[in-house]
Design an enzyme around this catalytic site. Structure first.
Site, PDB file in Angstrom:
ATOM      1  N   LYS A  83      -7.802   5.232  -2.215  1.00  0.00           N
ATOM      2  CA  LYS A  83      -7.125   5.483  -0.953  1.00  0.00           C
ATOM      3  C   LYS A  83      -6.002   4.489  -0.711  1.00  0.00           C
ATOM      4  O   LYS A  83      -6.183   3.281  -0.841  1.00  0.00           O
ATOM      5  CB  LYS A  83      -8.141   5.407   0.189  1.00  0.00           C
ATOM      6  CG  LYS A  83      -7.615   5.805   1.556  1.00  0.00           C
ATOM      7  CD  LYS A  83      -7.444   7.302   1.671  1.00  0.00           C
ATOM      8  CE  LYS A  83      -7.149   7.691   3.132  1.00  0.00           C
ATOM      9  NZ  LYS A  83      -6.891   9.127   3.265  1.00  0.00           N
ATOM     10  N   ARG A  87      -3.134  18.533  17.584  1.00  0.00           N
ATOM     11  CA  ARG A  87      -2.093  18.111  16.632  1.00  0.00           C
ATOM     12  C   ARG A  87      -1.698  19.339  15.810  1.00  0.00           C
ATOM     13  O   ARG A  87      -2.341  19.715  14.842  1.00  0.00           O
ATOM     14  CB  ARG A  87      -2.614  16.982  15.730  1.00  0.00           C
ATOM     15  CG  ARG A  87      -1.504  16.342  14.889  1.00  0.00           C
ATOM     16  CD  ARG A  87      -2.062  15.217  14.050  1.00  0.00           C
ATOM     17  NE  ARG A  87      -2.942  15.716  13.012  1.00  0.00           N
ATOM     18  CZ  ARG A  87      -3.856  14.971  12.383  1.00  0.00           C
ATOM     19  NH1 ARG A  87      -4.026  13.718  12.716  1.00  0.00           N
ATOM     20  NH2 ARG A  87      -4.609  15.489  11.438  1.00  0.00           N
ATOM     21  N   HIS A 143       0.865  -1.181   0.000  1.00  0.00           N
ATOM     22  CA  HIS A 143       0.000   0.000   0.000  1.00  0.00           C
ATOM     23  C   HIS A 143       0.903   1.234   0.000  1.00  0.00           C
ATOM     24  O   HIS A 143       2.131   1.137   0.092  1.00  0.00           O
ATOM     25  CB  HIS A 143      -0.912   0.010   1.235  1.00  0.00           C
ATOM     26  CG  HIS A 143      -0.162  -0.064   2.531  1.00  0.00           C
ATOM     27  ND1 HIS A 143       0.407   1.033   3.141  1.00  0.00           N
ATOM     28  CD2 HIS A 143       0.132  -1.122   3.331  1.00  0.00           C
ATOM     29  CE1 HIS A 143       1.000   0.669   4.260  1.00  0.00           C
ATOM     30  NE2 HIS A 143       0.863  -0.635   4.400  1.00  0.00           N
ATOM     31  N   ASN A 155      -7.437  23.339  10.303  1.00  0.00           N
ATOM     32  CA  ASN A 155      -6.901  22.795   9.051  1.00  0.00           C
ATOM     33  C   ASN A 155      -7.151  21.299   8.997  1.00  0.00           C
ATOM     34  O   ASN A 155      -6.770  20.564   9.909  1.00  0.00           O
ATOM     35  CB  ASN A 155      -5.399  23.078   8.950  1.00  0.00           C
ATOM     36  CG  ASN A 155      -4.784  22.509   7.683  1.00  0.00           C
ATOM     37  OD1 ASN A 155      -5.490  22.176   6.730  1.00  0.00           O
ATOM     38  ND2 ASN A 155      -3.469  22.387   7.659  1.00  0.00           N
ATOM     39  N   ASP A 214       7.715   0.170  12.363  1.00  0.00           N
ATOM     40  CA  ASP A 214       6.513   0.044  11.543  1.00  0.00           C
ATOM     41  C   ASP A 214       5.882  -1.329  11.771  1.00  0.00           C
ATOM     42  O   ASP A 214       6.208  -2.022  12.740  1.00  0.00           O
ATOM     43  CB  ASP A 214       6.821   0.302  10.069  1.00  0.00           C
ATOM     44  CG  ASP A 214       7.845  -0.656   9.473  1.00  0.00           C
ATOM     45  OD1 ASP A 214       8.259  -1.607  10.176  1.00  0.00           O
ATOM     46  OD2 ASP A 214       8.236  -0.463   8.317  1.00  0.00           O
ATOM     47  N   ARG A 262      -0.770  14.143   5.670  1.00  0.00           N
ATOM     48  CA  ARG A 262      -1.327  15.360   6.254  1.00  0.00           C
ATOM     49  C   ARG A 262      -1.400  16.475   5.209  1.00  0.00           C
ATOM     50  O   ARG A 262      -0.441  16.712   4.476  1.00  0.00           O
ATOM     51  CB  ARG A 262      -0.460  15.843   7.417  1.00  0.00           C
ATOM     52  CG  ARG A 262      -0.125  14.789   8.445  1.00  0.00           C
ATOM     53  CD  ARG A 262      -1.315  14.416   9.300  1.00  0.00           C
ATOM     54  NE  ARG A 262      -0.942  13.450  10.315  1.00  0.00           N
ATOM     55  CZ  ARG A 262      -1.561  12.283  10.520  1.00  0.00           C
ATOM     56  NH1 ARG A 262      -2.587  11.962   9.771  1.00  0.00           N
ATOM     57  NH2 ARG A 262      -1.160  11.469  11.470  1.00  0.00           N
ATOM     58  N   ALA A 263      -2.550  17.156   5.184  1.00  0.00           N
ATOM     59  CA  ALA A 263      -2.665  18.362   4.361  1.00  0.00           C
ATOM     60  C   ALA A 263      -2.026  19.507   5.123  1.00  0.00           C
ATOM     61  O   ALA A 263      -2.399  19.791   6.259  1.00  0.00           O
ATOM     62  CB  ALA A 263      -4.126  18.657   4.066  1.00  0.00           C
ATOM     63  N   ARG A 313     -13.432  12.365  16.022  1.00  0.00           N
ATOM     64  CA  ARG A 313     -12.135  12.673  15.420  1.00  0.00           C
ATOM     65  C   ARG A 313     -11.865  14.173  15.420  1.00  0.00           C
ATOM     66  O   ARG A 313     -12.702  14.978  14.990  1.00  0.00           O
ATOM     67  CB  ARG A 313     -12.069  12.097  14.006  1.00  0.00           C
ATOM     68  CG  ARG A 313     -12.104  10.577  14.038  1.00  0.00           C
ATOM     69  CD  ARG A 313     -12.209   9.959  12.666  1.00  0.00           C
ATOM     70  NE  ARG A 313     -11.010  10.190  11.872  1.00  0.00           N
ATOM     71  CZ  ARG A 313     -10.894   9.782  10.613  1.00  0.00           C
ATOM     72  NH1 ARG A 313     -11.890   9.128  10.030  1.00  0.00           N
ATOM     73  NH2 ARG A 313      -9.781  10.012   9.946  1.00  0.00           N
TER      74      ARG A 313
END
Length: 550
Positions: A36, A477, A11, A507, A114, A397-398, A428
């Site tokens: 995705k 965050r 992925h 954001n 990971d 992340r944007a 969330r």
């Protein structure tokens, strides 16, 4: 010297192009296929669209590239077009290179964690990389210790494919409590967001399902099975859905607690072993931004760098940079400016106008004289704004070029965006983005966080000022806006601050639930039209839906 790096695993496929040590371009396959994490593409994966993209951005073909390199854990279908010239490297080594060679450090400790990396054979059995400690300097990356987990798929336990993996443990708990993302993979980000809603009720029990030593984490197949069985039994016991939700939150709390404990223990060992005070992180576990910040609080490391593409997509960056520095024989020297995550394509005004044209009868377009003041007024009036500017970001992340922005002062804004725009779980949270010069007024940390990978606390006296970005436990965050990285976003925040006295915006990524972040102007227009986003700011244009005027 030009190096094409191909990254991913099963992925998060990606391509990056490096020229003379600089990353010219990088993009994730999901942004182009619109699937995705690019999971489950089948034969379509061999198209390797991301490689076409980065080569086209440089105006070259693959024959103009000196080296094509990939990590050996990537699905080989992704590299078929380049099979006759691929140089293979280790998965964890690619992660390590991605974070050290984008850091501001001349010398650093590197920690990669990971789910699983490259396959190795130990004592006649298959194992996979799970945790690797490095020391890095101008001459390259040197392994201090490597931990490998047994690959138990040979035992026909496909649901428990590898032992001794912090990443596996977190994902397994996420799956067991029903938090999934595309391809039936666990959703650790959701678990991290749910954790503060829980209680310590399961902290003691989860501690029995692994063993932690000096520089060591062990979790056997038997412990994995018992862990999942325990969660399943607890979820079947209660009579009401509300009780089950409390249990899910309790397990999220517990696995977050133990992940922080494990990561802090491993980092302390690495600090003591190397004596270094700078740390680089990579691998999926490094996306746990809550744990990242606690490393600054509870270890001897004074500075931490986390590459913005810390997941498997970052191995494309790492492979290309390793090819240049280590295989090409070019010693590492940190750049004077911070690493820019804005590595995608910048689309032209003509391309933007072409994307708007098919929906012209449904859109109202204007070009205000003072864009930033205009958009600041829209935000202060309660508009949810799609903000599409410049080059797209690399990583999950944007960071202000493919973002949805909103007023953080509105206490109902989080629920509104979750329900009407993102169509996702109400627990969330959303991230604050703040002007660097004003960060310490609002947040407990003076450390810049340009990649949204640290979670400090919102100062108590500011929580009522920016409730839409203050999580239930008072944390956030954080993204710090640095003018040298994103001058447009800095200008917008400055205008919003001048209007409201608050140098912070909400954001979140510009996408709907379970969709990749928008890449092209066409993607942005489609997402704008199908969600309850009020305004689209695309380049210098401000776009509204025609029905909004009525």
């Amino acid at each position: 010297m030009r190096v094409l790096g191909l990254g991913g695993s099963h992925h998060d496929f990606c391509a990056a192009l490096v020229q003379d040590g600089a990353v010219l371009s990088a993009v994730e396959e999901e942004r182009l296929t619109r699937k995705k994490i690019a999971f489950g593409l089948g034969p379509r994966l061999q198209r390797c669209l991301a490689a076409n993209y980065v080569l086209a951005e440089a105006g070259i073909g693959v024959d103009d590239v000196d080296l094509v390199i990939a990590n050996d854990f990537v699905n080989p279908v992704y590299t078929l077009r380049y099979h006759d010239r691929i140089h293979w490297m280790g998965h964890h080594l690619a992660h390590a290179a991605s974070t050290f060679y984008t850091s501001p450090f001349e010398r650093a400790a590197v920690l990669v964690m990971d789910g699983r990396g490259s396959t190795v054979v130990e004592h006649g059995q298959l194992h996979g990389e799970t945790i690797t400690f490095y020391e890095a300097d101008a001459e390259g990356l040197h392994v201090v210790r490597a931990l490998h987990g047994r690959v138990t798929v040979t035992d026909r336990r496909s649901e428990d494919p590898y032992e001794d993996s912090v990443g596996w443990m977190y994902e397994a708990v996420s799956k067991s409590i029903g938090l999934f993302t595309s391809g039936h993979m666990g959703a650790p980000g959701k678990t991290m967001g749910l954790a503060p809603y829980g209680s310590p009720r399961y902290v003691g029990e989860l501690g029995a399902f692994y063993d932690l030593g000096d520089g060591s984490f062990r979790q056997s197949t038997a412990q994995q099975i018992r862990l999942r069985s325990f969660i399943e039994a607890e979820l079947h016991a209660p009579a009401t859905e509300a009780e089950r939700e409390e249990i899910r939150a309790g397990f999220a709390y517990a696995v977050q607690h133990h992940t922080e404990r494990i990561v802090i223990s491993l980092a302390r060992w690495l600090h003591e072993r190397t004596g270094l005070t700078d740390l680089c992180l990579a691998g999926g576990v490094a996306l746990n931004s809550v744990a990242n910040f606690k490393l600054l609080q509870h270890t001897g490391f004074e500075r931490i760098h986390v590459v913005p593409a810390a997941g498997d997509q970052g191995t494309a960056l790492g492979s290309a940079l390793y090819g240049y520095h280590d295989l090409g024989g070019h010693p590492w020297r940190p750049a004077a400016e911070p690493f820019s995550p804005y590595l995608g394509r910048e689309y032209t005004a003509d391309q933007i106008e072409a994307a708007l044209a098919p929906a012209a009868d449904r859109l109202r377009v204007e070009c205000p004289e003072d864009l930033y003041a205009h958009v600041a007024r829209e935000l202060a009036a309660g508009a949810i704004v799609g903000w599409y500017q410049g080059r797209s970001e690399i990583g999950p992340r944007a960071l202000g070029n493919r973002s949805i922005l909103a007023d953080p002062r509105d206490p109902g804004m989080k629920d509104r965006i979750n329900a009407k725009v993102k169509h996702r779980e109400p627990f969330r949270p959303f991230a604050p983005v703040v002007l660097a010069a004003r960060q310490e007024e609002y947040f407990s940390s003076p450390v810049p966080a340009p990649y949204m990978l640290m979670v400090p606390e919102v100062k108590p006296d500011k929580r009522a000022v920016i409730p839409a970005v203050t999580h239930i436990d008072g944390s956030a965050r954080l993204q710090t806006v640095l003018g040298e990285l994103n001058p447009r976003l800095e200008s917008l925040l400055t205008a919003f601050d001048a209007l409201t006295g608050v140098p912070v915006l909400l954001n979140t990524s510009f996408n709907d639930n379970e969709e990749p972040i928008v890449e092209t102007p066409e993607d942005a227009v489609r997402c704008f039209l199908k969600t309850d986003t009020d305004v689209l700011v695309i380049g210098d244009l401000v776009v509204r839906k025609e029905e909004a005027r009525a």
